[in-house]
Design a protein around this motif. Structure first.
Motif, PDB file in Angstrom:
ATOM      1  N   ALA A 190       0.826  -1.210   0.000  1.00 28.72           N
ATOM      2  CA  ALA A 190       0.000   0.000   0.000  1.00 28.72           C
ATOM      3  C   ALA A 190       0.861   1.261   0.000  1.00 28.72           C
ATOM      4  O   ALA A 190       0.598   2.206  -0.757  1.00 28.72           O
ATOM      5  CB  ALA A 190      -0.936  -0.004   1.210  1.00 28.72           C
ATOM      6  N   LEU A 191       1.892   1.285   0.842  1.00 29.48           N
ATOM      7  CA  LEU A 191       2.759   2.464   0.912  1.00 29.48           C
ATOM      8  C   LEU A 191       3.537   2.662  -0.373  1.00 29.48           C
ATOM      9  O   LEU A 191       3.733   3.803  -0.824  1.00 29.48           O
ATOM     10  CB  LEU A 191       3.709   2.352   2.109  1.00 29.48           C
ATOM     11  CG  LEU A 191       3.053   2.421   3.491  1.00 29.48           C
ATOM     12  CD1 LEU A 191       4.093   2.191   4.580  1.00 29.48           C
ATOM     13  CD2 LEU A 191       2.321   3.733   3.695  1.00 29.48           C
ATOM     14  N   GLU A 211       1.183   4.216  -2.862  1.00 26.95           N
ATOM     15  CA  GLU A 211       0.970   5.641  -2.623  1.00 26.95           C
ATOM     16  C   GLU A 211       2.078   6.493  -3.247  1.00 26.95           C
ATOM     17  O   GLU A 211       1.866   7.660  -3.555  1.00 26.95           O
ATOM     18  CB  GLU A 211       0.906   5.925  -1.111  1.00 26.95           C
ATOM     19  CG  GLU A 211      -0.353   5.421  -0.458  1.00 26.95           C
ATOM     20  CD  GLU A 211      -0.328   5.571   1.056  1.00 26.95           C
ATOM     21  OE1 GLU A 211       0.657   6.140   1.608  1.00 26.95           O
ATOM     22  OE2 GLU A 211      -1.281   5.106   1.701  1.00 26.95           O
ATOM     23  N   GLN A 212       3.258   5.894  -3.423  1.00 25.08           N
ATOM     24  CA  GLN A 212       4.395   6.600  -4.018  1.00 25.08           C
ATOM     25  C   GLN A 212       4.505   6.344  -5.521  1.00 25.08           C
ATOM     26  O   GLN A 212       5.459   6.782  -6.164  1.00 25.08           O
ATOM     27  CB  GLN A 212       5.697   6.165  -3.334  1.00 25.08           C
ATOM     28  CG  GLN A 212       5.753   6.494  -1.861  1.00 25.08           C
ATOM     29  CD  GLN A 212       7.007   5.936  -1.239  1.00 25.08           C
ATOM     30  OE1 GLN A 212       8.114   6.392  -1.555  1.00 25.08           O
ATOM     31  NE2 GLN A 212       6.860   4.947  -0.377  1.00 25.08           N
ATOM     32  N   THR A 229      10.631   2.879   2.976  1.00 25.88           N
ATOM     33  CA  THR A 229       9.204   2.550   2.893  1.00 25.88           C
ATOM     34  C   THR A 229       8.909   1.289   3.698  1.00 25.88           C
ATOM     35  O   THR A 229       7.880   1.209   4.383  1.00 25.88           O
ATOM     36  CB  THR A 229       8.776   2.387   1.425  1.00 25.88           C
ATOM     37  OG1 THR A 229       9.134   3.568   0.702  1.00 25.88           O
ATOM     38  CG2 THR A 229       7.269   2.172   1.315  1.00 25.88           C
TER      39      THR A 229
END
Length: 141
Positions: free
Chosen positions: A67-68, A71-72, A114
């Motif tokens: 997910a992270l 997001e990037q 991350t």
């Protein structure tokens, strides 16, 4: 978002000679065997609470990392996480998360940072905050 998931454990007899089963609501585990030997002696086939905790933590962390990364703007080809749960002196002493990822267009520093953030914000990491959780992250080229 709020939800509740359910798992059950059944045990018969004393600690050393007894046996039990663990099941999950989803039936992913359905009367999976566990016992003293599977937990403390690597004996009979079956699972144990530490292994299940590790599986849950690895799964939660890996989803959080995905997910992270998303997001990037990064989409992983693969993320593979191993959770090593160390039992010592009657308690969980350490959880070591070892993650390897193949993620196009990302550099190693961004991947490791991350992964570190994922370890910190993963719901299971938060729930286990009293336990030392270490991380090793490797970007595979």
């Amino acid at each position: 978002m709020k939800f509740t998931r359910t798992a059950t454990a059944q045990w018969q007899k004393d600690l050393k000679t007894g046996t039990g089963t663990i099941s999950t609501e989803s039936k992913a585990l359905n009367q999976a065997a566990y016992g003293f030997k599977t937990r403390f002696e690597d004996g009979n086939p079956g699972t144990n609470p530490e292994e299940l905790l590790g599986a849950a933590h690895a799964g939660c962390f890996t989803m959080q990392l995905s997910a992270l990364l998303g997001e990037q703007g990064f989409v992983p080809d693969t993320l593979h996480t191993e959770a090593q749960v160390t039992f010592k002196d009657g308690g969980i002493a350490l959880i070591l998360l070892i993650v390897e990822g193949k993620v196009p267009q990302i550099d190693s520093n961004t991947f490791v940072a991350t992964a570190q953030k994922a370890k910190e914000v993963c719901p299971l990491s938060k729930a286990l905050a009293a336990v030392t959780i270490e991380l090793r992250a490797t970007l595979i080229s």
